[in-house]
Scaffold this motif. Structure first.
Motif, mmCIF file in Angstrom:
data_model
loop_
_atom_site.group_PDB
_atom_site.id
_atom_site.type_symbol
_atom_site.label_atom_id
_atom_site.label_comp_id
_atom_site.label_asym_id
_atom_site.label_seq_id
_atom_site.Cartn_x
_atom_site.Cartn_y
_atom_site.Cartn_z
ATOM 1 N N TRP A 39 0.856 -1.178 0.000
ATOM 2 C CA TRP A 39 0.000 0.000 0.000
ATOM 3 C C TRP A 39 0.893 1.229 0.000
ATOM 4 O O TRP A 39 1.862 1.308 0.766
ATOM 5 C CB TRP A 39 -0.897 0.000 1.233
ATOM 6 N N VAL A 40 0.592 2.189 -0.869
ATOM 7 C CA VAL A 40 1.460 3.363 -1.022
ATOM 8 C C VAL A 40 1.542 4.182 0.257
ATOM 9 O O VAL A 40 2.505 4.922 0.470
ATOM 10 C CB VAL A 40 0.984 4.249 -2.195
ATOM 11 N N GLY A 41 0.572 4.051 1.142
ATOM 12 C CA GLY A 41 0.565 4.855 2.365
ATOM 13 C C GLY A 41 1.661 4.519 3.337
ATOM 14 O O GLY A 41 2.146 5.406 4.055
ATOM 15 N N ASP A 42 2.067 3.231 3.402
ATOM 16 C CA ASP A 42 3.139 2.874 4.344
ATOM 17 C C ASP A 42 4.182 1.933 3.739
ATOM 18 O O ASP A 42 5.158 1.573 4.405
ATOM 19 C CB ASP A 42 2.562 2.259 5.630
ATOM 20 N N GLY A 43 3.983 1.522 2.487
ATOM 21 C CA GLY A 43 4.974 0.692 1.811
ATOM 22 C C GLY A 43 4.952 -0.770 2.188
ATOM 23 O O GLY A 43 5.749 -1.553 1.678
ATOM 24 N N SER A 44 4.030 -1.168 3.063
ATOM 25 C CA SER A 44 3.980 -2.570 3.480
ATOM 26 C C SER A 44 2.937 -3.330 2.670
ATOM 27 O O SER A 44 1.944 -2.744 2.223
ATOM 28 C CB SER A 44 3.639 -2.668 4.970
ATOM 29 N N CYS A 46 -0.187 -4.957 1.532
ATOM 30 C CA CYS A 46 -1.587 -4.872 1.964
ATOM 31 C C CYS A 46 -1.799 -3.842 3.070
ATOM 32 O O CYS A 46 -2.827 -3.877 3.764
ATOM 33 C CB CYS A 46 -2.109 -6.235 2.437
ATOM 34 N N GLY A 47 -0.827 -2.924 3.259
ATOM 35 C CA GLY A 47 -0.954 -1.920 4.312
ATOM 36 C C GLY A 47 -0.943 -2.530 5.700
ATOM 37 O O GLY A 47 -1.562 -1.993 6.629
ATOM 38 N N GLU A 48 -0.199 -3.623 5.868
ATOM 39 C CA GLU A 48 -0.227 -4.348 7.141
ATOM 40 C C GLU A 48 0.280 -3.500 8.302
ATOM 41 O O GLU A 48 -0.241 -3.590 9.424
ATOM 42 C CB GLU A 48 0.602 -5.631 7.026
ATOM 43 N N LEU A 49 1.283 -2.652 8.056
ATOM 44 C CA LEU A 49 1.816 -1.805 9.133
ATOM 45 C C LEU A 49 0.778 -0.813 9.645
ATOM 46 O O LEU A 49 0.880 -0.348 10.787
ATOM 47 C CB LEU A 49 3.059 -1.054 8.647
ATOM 48 N N SER A 50 -0.185 -0.502 8.806
ATOM 49 C CA SER A 50 -1.245 0.424 9.212
ATOM 50 C C SER A 50 -2.532 -0.315 9.566
ATOM 51 O O SER A 50 -3.601 0.309 9.687
ATOM 52 C CB SER A 50 -1.529 1.421 8.075
ATOM 53 N N SER A 51 -2.435 -1.616 9.725
ATOM 54 C CA SER A 51 -3.572 -2.468 10.109
ATOM 55 C C SER A 51 -4.718 -2.391 9.109
ATOM 56 O O SER A 51 -5.892 -2.501 9.471
ATOM 57 C CB SER A 51 -4.087 -2.075 11.512
ATOM 58 N N ARG A 52 -4.362 -2.226 7.833
ATOM 59 C CA ARG A 52 -5.396 -2.208 6.802
ATOM 60 C C ARG A 52 -5.714 -3.613 6.306
ATOM 61 O O ARG A 52 -6.829 -3.890 5.869
ATOM 62 C CB ARG A 52 -4.956 -1.325 5.629
ATOM 63 N N GLY A 53 -4.735 -4.510 6.327
ATOM 64 C CA GLY A 53 -4.949 -5.872 5.864
ATOM 65 C C GLY A 53 -3.670 -6.668 5.957
ATOM 66 O O GLY A 53 -2.657 -6.193 6.478
ATOM 67 N N SER A 54 -3.703 -7.887 5.424
ATOM 68 C CA SER A 54 -2.515 -8.745 5.439
ATOM 69 C C SER A 54 -2.604 -9.741 4.296
ATOM 70 O O SER A 54 -3.684 -9.985 3.738
ATOM 71 C CB SER A 54 -2.386 -9.483 6.775
ATOM 72 N N CYS A 55 -1.466 -10.316 3.939
ATOM 73 C CA CYS A 55 -1.392 -11.291 2.854
ATOM 74 C C CYS A 55 -1.798 -12.660 3.395
ATOM 75 O O CYS A 55 -1.171 -13.172 4.339
ATOM 76 C CB CYS A 55 0.029 -11.324 2.294
ATOM 77 N N MET A 96 -10.595 -1.956 1.401
ATOM 78 C CA MET A 96 -10.845 -2.815 0.248
ATOM 79 C C MET A 96 -9.779 -2.532 -0.802
ATOM 80 O O MET A 96 -9.022 -1.565 -0.696
ATOM 81 C CB MET A 96 -12.238 -2.530 -0.329
ATOM 82 N N GLY A 97 -9.682 -3.379 -1.813
ATOM 83 C CA GLY A 97 -8.758 -3.163 -2.913
ATOM 84 C C GLY A 97 -7.669 -4.211 -2.946
ATOM 85 O O GLY A 97 -7.437 -4.931 -1.975
ATOM 86 N N PHE A 98 -6.970 -4.310 -4.090
ATOM 87 C CA PHE A 98 -5.948 -5.355 -4.213
ATOM 88 C C PHE A 98 -4.764 -5.111 -3.275
ATOM 89 O O PHE A 98 -3.998 -6.023 -2.994
ATOM 90 C CB PHE A 98 -5.491 -5.509 -5.670
ATOM 91 N N SER A 99 -4.597 -3.865 -2.780
ATOM 92 C CA SER A 99 -3.546 -3.576 -1.790
ATOM 93 C C SER A 99 -4.153 -3.016 -0.509
ATOM 94 O O SER A 99 -3.431 -2.483 0.330
ATOM 95 C CB SER A 99 -2.541 -2.574 -2.364
ATOM 96 N N CYS A 100 -5.490 -3.136 -0.359
ATOM 97 C CA CYS A 100 -6.238 -2.577 0.766
ATOM 98 C C CYS A 100 -6.090 -1.056 0.829
ATOM 99 O O CYS A 100 -6.163 -0.454 1.902
ATOM 100 C CB CYS A 100 -5.801 -3.206 2.101
ATOM 101 N N GLY A 101 -5.918 -0.456 -0.335
ATOM 102 C CA GLY A 101 -5.718 0.983 -0.406
ATOM 103 C C GLY A 101 -6.982 1.780 -0.652
ATOM 104 O O GLY A 101 -6.916 3.009 -0.787
ATOM 105 N N GLU A 102 -8.127 1.118 -0.729
ATOM 106 C CA GLU A 102 -9.381 1.816 -0.991
ATOM 107 C C GLU A 102 -10.388 1.490 0.109
ATOM 108 O O GLU A 102 -10.138 0.666 0.978
ATOM 109 C CB GLU A 102 -9.939 1.402 -2.359
ATOM 110 N N CYS A 103 -11.543 2.161 0.028
ATOM 111 C CA CYS A 103 -12.628 1.922 0.974
ATOM 112 C C CYS A 103 -13.660 0.987 0.358
ATOM 113 O O CYS A 103 -13.871 0.985 -0.847
ATOM 114 C CB CYS A 103 -13.313 3.230 1.351
ATOM 115 N N LYS A 104 -14.315 0.230 1.210
ATOM 116 C CA LYS A 104 -15.421 -0.608 0.752
ATOM 117 C C LYS A 104 -16.496 0.273 0.129
ATOM 118 O O LYS A 104 -16.611 1.458 0.435
ATOM 119 C CB LYS A 104 -16.029 -1.397 1.915
ATOM 120 N N PHE A 105 -17.303 -0.335 -0.734
ATOM 121 C CA PHE A 105 -18.410 0.393 -1.329
ATOM 122 C C PHE A 105 -19.304 0.942 -0.223
ATOM 123 O O PHE A 105 -19.701 0.222 0.690
ATOM 124 C CB PHE A 105 -19.216 -0.518 -2.249
#
Length: 529
Positions: A39-44, A46-55, A96-105
């Motif tokens: 995720w572009v927001g933290d470079g991890s 699925c944004g795992e460092l920001s608790s957005r998701g995980s692989c 949501m999103g392939f890198s968890c970089g978006e919001c759910k509908f």
């Protein structure tokens, strides 16, 4: 085809592919079978460092499928997307999103905590500036390369199982044309053989949820490239229309003055080139559509085969369809009877709900009526009328959901045609979406329809009608219970009055505790709808 020949073909088959996130269209991702971009927001990842998701490993449904597709390990779309990836981002909360970089509908904001409800409107209710903006957005999508997605130009086997990636850029509008083609294409069986009785987006329970996701994703891509977060797809209410009223240069393009199969030069849609329309050519070459331009949009509305589709659908046919209580039934394909989905899709008679594949009604009727690019399933999304049409079809699906209020479990969990069980992932979407996840009211997904918005009298009736219909089904029982209840009430009332007379003597004023039972039970629970 003999069993021997079929078995031989299984050995020489070349699987086919789908659309891919650009970040995963490389050798490393394919060989590792992993699509977990940072995720572009933290470079991890699925944004795992920001608790957005995980692989995480993909969990595939093990529910049995219907008999329509007799193969296994033949088509890359089987158990989507496991041929290419068995690990993807699993997002948390409202991400949501392939890198968890978006919001759910239905959600927005930095942390996806703000609810959003957008309204899809009748195209004829748009102001001139709103309508012109919509047309400009369509044209922009046709001229803008997709930032996030690419398409595959070779099969998985031709890619040497991932070591030789073969991908190509595509514009935003054609990306969705290609995905619609890919989901509905035939299975290649080697030589010149194909298996036609397969479709991951039509002729089965997933038809309505699949197109719902398709429109939501299309809407979001337009919002991205235009920066207009409030954009929604307009719909065309075609009930009782006597002609294609959107087929004018002011809207979706009028007829060419000398060639009735083409669009008028006065419409910029006349310069659009179609893709993915030559299915027989792809089948004979055992190849995929590679998004090469194949000519202009074709459309000659109303000059279709009248024996198959005599006219556009009527309001009465839509209302009958909405009265059907079963979402799916029987074989759960185009032969299903009394199925709301099959009737709305257009394979069942809209007056009886009995399957009749010699006719094309409701949803299918519009495609046949357009008599051109829209009339061939795989390439139908080339015509921009497609999105107006399917937005209205989705609104009818929404009316059914609100009227009958089905639990998610009503959507079939097993024995549907391949790709259509409740827990199957929809082909070819990445990130992944299950069919059953979109068997819910549209407001939970962040959008509504102008003619369905609350509060409205129609919405009250949509709430009341399912209870009236249930009461109608047990009418005889209710009447019997009412009669017995009236008799029992009369007996008890008589006994009570007799007792009071004995205690108090004769009274000149007697106030009954209940209204006359006969009047009370004359209330009707029947619905004429």
């Amino acid at each position: 085809m003999s069993l021997f020949a079929m078995g031989f073909l299984l050995v020489i088959l070349q699987p086919c592919t789908g659309q891919f996130p650009r970040a995963c269209a490389n050798t490393e991702s394919l060989l590792r079978k992993q699509c977990c971009p940072p995720w572009v927001g933290d470079g991890s990842p699925c944004g795992e460092l920001s608790s957005r998701g995980s692989c995480q490993d993909i969990l595939l449904s093990q529910a049995p499928l219907g008999p329509q597709y007799p193969f296994s390990g033949v088509d890359d779309r089987e158990d989507w997307p496991s041929v290419f990836y068995n690990r993807t981002c699993q997002c948390k909360g409202n991400f949501m999103g392939f890198s968890c970089g978006e919001c759910k509908f239905g959600f927005s904001g930095v942390n996806c905590t703000e609810r959003r409800l957008r309204t899809r409107r009748n195209i004829f209710q748009l102001t001139t500036s709103e309508k012109d903006k919509f047309l400009a957005y369509l044209n922009l999508a046709k001229r803008t390369l997709s930032r996030d997605f690419v398409i595959a130009t070779g099969t998985y086997a031709q890619m040497s199982h991932g070591s030789n990636p073969m991908f190509q850029n595509i514009n935003v509008y054609d990306l969705f044309v290609w995905m619609h083609y890919y989901a509905s294409r035939d299975t290649l069986l080697g030589g010149s053989n194909v298996w036609r009785d397969i479709d991951f987006a039509h002729e089965a329970p997933g038809f309505l949820p699949w197109h719902r996701v398709f429109l939501l994703l299309w809407e979001r891509e337009i919002q991205k490239i235009t920066g207009d977060e409030n954009f929604t797809i307009p719909y065309w209410d075609w009930r009782d229309a006597e002609s294609c009223v959107v087929c004018t240069n002011e809207y979706m393009g009028g007829k060419h003055p000398t060639n009735p199969n083409l669009l008028s030069p006065a419409s910029f849609f006349s310069s659009w080139q179609v893709i993915c329309t030559r299915s027989e050519e792809y089948n004979s070459q055992q190849s995929l559509c590679n998004a090469t331009s194949e000519g202009p949009i074709l459309r000659n509305p109303g000059n279709n085969d009248k024996s198959r589709t005599p006219r556009l659908p009527s309001s009465a046919e839509v209302e009958f369809c909405l009265s059907l209580t079963q979402y799916e039934s029987g074989s759960m394909d185009k032969m299903a009877n009394y199925s709301f989905r099959n009737t709305l899709e257009g394979f069942a008679d809209p007056r009886t709900a009995i399957s009749n594949i010699s006719q094309s009604s409701l949803h299918n009727a519009l495609h046949i009526y357009m008599n051109g690019s829209m009339s061939q399933v795989q390439g139908s999304a080339n015509d921009p009328i497609f999105v107006l049409h399917h937005a209205f079809v989705d609104s009818i699906f929404e009316r059914w959901l609100r009227r009958h209020r089905p639990l998610r479990e009503v959507y079939p969990a097993a024995n549907a045609p391949i790709g259509h069980n409740r827990e199957n992932y929809m082909v070819p979407f990445i990130p992944l979406y299950r069919n059953g996840e979109f068997f819910i009211p549209s407001r939970e997904l962040g959008y509504d329809y102008e003619y369905l918005e609350e509060p409205a009298l129609g919405s009250f009736w949509d709430f009341l009608i399912p209870y009236l219909e249930q009461a109608h089904q047990i009418q005889a029982w209710l009447i019997g219970a009412a009669v017995i209840g009236g008799i029992i009430t009369a007996l008890f009332t008589g006994i009570a009055l007799a007792c009071r007379k004995k205690r108090r003597g004769t009274s000149t004023e007697i106030q009954p505790l209940l209204i006359e039972s006969e009047d009370y039970n004359n209330i009707s629970y029947q619905s004429n709808l």
